[in-house]
Design an enzyme around this catalytic site. Structure first.
Site, PDB file in Angstrom:
ATOM      1  N   GLU A  11      -5.716 -14.815 -13.551  1.00 54.85           N
ATOM      2  CA  GLU A  11      -4.349 -13.995 -13.456  1.00 54.85           C
ATOM      3  C   GLU A  11      -3.355 -14.433 -14.830  1.00 54.85           C
ATOM      4  O   GLU A  11      -3.356 -15.519 -15.226  1.00 54.85           O
ATOM      5  CB  GLU A  11      -3.610 -14.305 -12.484  1.00 54.85           C
ATOM      6  CG  GLU A  11      -2.095 -13.534 -12.378  1.00 54.85           C
ATOM      7  CD  GLU A  11      -1.528 -13.144 -10.865  1.00 54.85           C
ATOM      8  OE1 GLU A  11      -2.228 -13.101 -10.122  1.00 54.85           O
ATOM      9  OE2 GLU A  11      -0.192 -13.426 -11.019  1.00 54.85           O
TER      10      GLU A  11
ATOM     11  N   HIS B  22       3.754  -7.603  -4.897  1.00 57.85           N
ATOM     12  CA  HIS B  22       3.187  -7.630  -3.608  1.00 57.85           C
ATOM     13  C   HIS B  22       4.080  -7.231  -2.573  1.00 57.85           C
ATOM     14  O   HIS B  22       5.577  -7.258  -2.778  1.00 57.85           O
ATOM     15  CB  HIS B  22       2.916  -8.997  -3.373  1.00 57.85           C
ATOM     16  CG  HIS B  22       1.821  -9.709  -4.066  1.00 57.85           C
ATOM     17  ND1 HIS B  22       2.044 -10.831  -4.854  1.00 57.85           N
ATOM     18  CD2 HIS B  22       0.299  -9.134  -4.246  1.00 57.85           C
ATOM     19  CE1 HIS B  22       0.621 -11.141  -5.463  1.00 57.85           C
ATOM     20  NE2 HIS B  22      -0.161 -10.272  -5.051  1.00 57.85           N
TER      21      HIS B  22
ATOM     22  N   SER C 126      -6.132 -15.234   1.489  1.00 60.93           N
ATOM     23  CA  SER C 126      -5.193 -15.908   0.731  1.00 60.93           C
ATOM     24  C   SER C 126      -5.335 -17.464   1.321  1.00 60.93           C
ATOM     25  O   SER C 126      -5.942 -17.739   2.334  1.00 60.93           O
ATOM     26  CB  SER C 126      -3.677 -15.625   0.999  1.00 60.93           C
ATOM     27  OG  SER C 126      -3.377 -15.573   2.366  1.00 60.93           O
TER      28      SER C 126
ATOM     29  N   ASP D 137      -5.237 -18.735  -9.700  1.00 59.13           N
ATOM     30  CA  ASP D 137      -4.167 -18.034 -10.131  1.00 59.13           C
ATOM     31  C   ASP D 137      -3.313 -19.201 -10.850  1.00 59.13           C
ATOM     32  O   ASP D 137      -2.611 -20.011 -10.177  1.00 59.13           O
ATOM     33  CB  ASP D 137      -3.161 -17.607  -8.893  1.00 59.13           C
ATOM     34  CG  ASP D 137      -1.827 -17.015  -9.396  1.00 59.13           C
ATOM     35  OD1 ASP D 137      -1.701 -16.997 -10.637  1.00 59.13           O
ATOM     36  OD2 ASP D 137      -1.297 -16.543  -8.634  1.00 59.13           O
TER      37      ASP D 137
ATOM     38  N   ASN E 250      -6.160  -4.444  -4.998  1.00 57.51           N
ATOM     39  CA  ASN E 250      -6.023  -5.196  -4.070  1.00 57.51           C
ATOM     40  C   ASN E 250      -4.704  -4.758  -3.042  1.00 57.51           C
ATOM     41  O   ASN E 250      -3.719  -4.313  -3.405  1.00 57.51           O
ATOM     42  CB  ASN E 250      -5.277  -6.532  -4.367  1.00 57.51           C
ATOM     43  CG  ASN E 250      -6.177  -7.615  -5.070  1.00 57.51           C
ATOM     44  OD1 ASN E 250      -7.284  -7.301  -5.355  1.00 57.51           O
ATOM     45  ND2 ASN E 250      -5.798  -8.751  -5.716  1.00 57.51           N
TER      46      ASN E 250
ATOM     47  N   ASP F 141      -7.943 -15.297  -2.586  1.00 58.16           N
ATOM     48  CA  ASP F 141      -6.769 -14.484  -3.205  1.00 58.16           C
ATOM     49  C   ASP F 141      -5.723 -15.657  -3.532  1.00 58.16           C
ATOM     50  O   ASP F 141      -5.373 -16.426  -2.789  1.00 58.16           O
ATOM     51  CB  ASP F 141      -6.357 -13.723  -2.179  1.00 58.16           C
ATOM     52  CG  ASP F 141      -5.479 -12.531  -2.897  1.00 58.16           C
ATOM     53  OD1 ASP F 141      -5.509 -12.257  -3.940  1.00 58.16           O
ATOM     54  OD2 ASP F 141      -4.467 -12.128  -2.207  1.00 58.16           O
TER      55      ASP F 141
ATOM     56  N   ASN G   7      -3.045  -5.368   0.987  1.00 56.87           N
ATOM     57  CA  ASN G   7      -2.726  -6.328   2.069  1.00 56.87           C
ATOM     58  C   ASN G   7      -1.702  -5.885   2.993  1.00 56.87           C
ATOM     59  O   ASN G   7      -2.249  -5.060   4.188  1.00 56.87           O
ATOM     60  CB  ASN G   7      -2.522  -7.653   1.401  1.00 56.87           C
ATOM     61  CG  ASN G   7      -2.258  -8.754   2.485  1.00 56.87           C
ATOM     62  OD1 ASN G   7      -2.616  -8.565   3.550  1.00 56.87           O
ATOM     63  ND2 ASN G   7      -1.513  -9.830   2.358  1.00 56.87           N
ATOM     64  N   THR G   8      -0.521  -5.688   2.327  1.00 55.69           N
ATOM     65  CA  THR G   8       0.561  -5.202   3.461  1.00 55.69           C
ATOM     66  C   THR G   8       0.367  -4.070   4.007  1.00 55.69           C
ATOM     67  O   THR G   8       0.693  -3.676   5.282  1.00 55.69           O
ATOM     68  CB  THR G   8       1.732  -5.262   2.595  1.00 55.69           C
ATOM     69  OG1 THR G   8       1.926  -6.410   1.867  1.00 55.69           O
ATOM     70  CG2 THR G   8       2.924  -4.963   3.326  1.00 55.69           C
TER      71      THR G   8
HETATM   72  P1  13P Z   1      -0.098  -5.797  -1.152  1.00 59.62           P
HETATM   73  O1  13P Z   1       0.270  -6.573   0.138  1.00 59.62           O
HETATM   74  O2  13P Z   1       1.120  -5.395  -2.056  1.00 59.62           O
HETATM   75  O3  13P Z   1      -1.034  -4.626  -0.831  1.00 59.62           O
HETATM   76  O4  13P Z   1      -0.709  -6.606  -2.271  1.00 59.62           O
HETATM   77  C1  13P Z   1      -1.963  -7.519  -1.991  1.00 59.62           C
HETATM   78  C2  13P Z   1      -2.516  -8.292  -3.079  1.00 59.62           C
HETATM   79  O5  13P Z   1      -2.228  -7.891  -4.172  1.00 59.62           O
HETATM   80  C3  13P Z   1      -3.182  -9.304  -2.749  1.00 59.62           C
HETATM   81  O6  13P Z   1      -3.416 -10.205  -3.677  1.00 59.62           O
END
Ligand code: 13P
Length: 287
Positions: free
Chosen positions: A135, A177, A49, A105, A229, A84, A231-232
């Site tokens: 997007e 997200h 990101s 985006d 995707n 991202d 991330n979290t």
């Molecule tokens: P999460 O953090 O919910 O997994 O989402 C990640 C994401 O979509 C990054 O663009």
């Protein structure tokens, strides 16, 4: 091998599996994901990101680190380094710095402006063999200060953007997200089916991969999602493993405070999460 995401996603779409995008935050994160991809013979997309890019001292530092790591770790599976949720300027900056893939985006602009700006990103990326994700319909939740309203994309707008020549398309289908709230209604498969019908062979992207029940992820893949995707979930795994290490007092035993020891459980936890996701997405042995 650092490559654009185009070929790996075209293959995934045809083979009805998905390639994971795992966001990176530092050296340990990057190393854990690259090694897991190699061990599982899976293609992989490293997501960065704009905020994470800044944190890691800019896109050039990130691109140079990833390229050097691919070489020094002997990574032979296809790896895409992907911006991202890029802003318009961010997309060009990432391309200049050596990223092999970018997301522009433009979902917060009106559709006309989103189209114009996406076109320009595609033009420049096309000259350099860089893949582009666009997007439509903002993804809900907050990511690096960008707050999306959790919209459901309009399938006709998806088609207008897909027809511009993007390589992958993120469309909001009720996904958000971060961790999903208890009263979350789930993914909107009707809309996903309509988007898939209108966009044909276009690889679709599912953002907000953390916490979506496995069955829903599988169904989304069967309906045309080729990139998921995450991330979290890696952040949560890393934090839990690190917390356990410290709560057990291990940082106070011997040289347990050495960052190479202190960060090791978190590193292993990221590897385990990434492996689990690659198995779920079906990308193992698809390198
Ligand atoms: P999460 O953090 O919910 O997994 O989402 C990640 C994401 O979509 C990054 O663009």
């Amino acid at each position: 091998m650092l490559v654009s995401a185009k070929e790996m996603l075209t293959k995934a779409k045809a083979g009805k599996y998905a390639v994971g995008q795992f966001n990176i935050n530092n050296l340990e994160w990057t190393k854990a994901i690259l090694l897991t991809a190699q061990e599982n013979n899976s293609p992989v997309i490293l997501g960065v990101s704009e905020g994470a890019g800044k944190y890691m001292c800019g896109f050039k530092t990130v691109a140079d680190m990833v390229k050097a790591m691919i070489e020094s770790l002997g990574i032979t599976v296809p790896v895409a380094l992907h911006l991202d949720h890029g802003s318009y300027e961010g997309a060009f900056n990432a391309m200049d710095a050596g990223f092999s893939s970018v997301m522009f985006d433009g979902s917060h602009y009106g559709i006309e402006e989103n189209i114009e700006k996406t076109k320009e990103v595609i033009r420049v990326a096309g000259e350099r063999g860089i893949s582009v994700e666009a997007e439509v319909g903002a993804i809900g939740g907050e990511e690096d200060g960008v707050v999306g309203g959790g919209e459901v994309a309009d399938p006709d707008e998806c088609k207008s953007i897909a027809d511009l020549g993007v390589d992958m398309l993120a469309a909001g289908i009720g996904n958000i997200h971060g961790v999903y709230p208890e009263n979350w209604k789930g993914l909107n498969f009707d809309v996903l089916e309509q988007i898939q019908e209108k966009t044909g062979t276009m690889p679709l992207v599912l953002h907000g991969g953390t916490g979506i029940p496995e069955e829903m992820v599988k169904k989304a893949i069967s309906l045309g999602v080729s990139k998921v995707n995450v991330n979290t979930e890696c952040q949560l795994s890393f934090a839990a493993a690190t917390r356990k290490y410290i709560e057990e007092g291990k940082d106070q035993q011997g040289k347990g405070f050495d960052p190479r020891k202190l960060l090791a459980p978190g590193f292993e936890a990221i590897k385990a999460t990434v492996k689990e996701k690659m198995e779920l997405f079906g990308s193992v042995n698809k390198a």
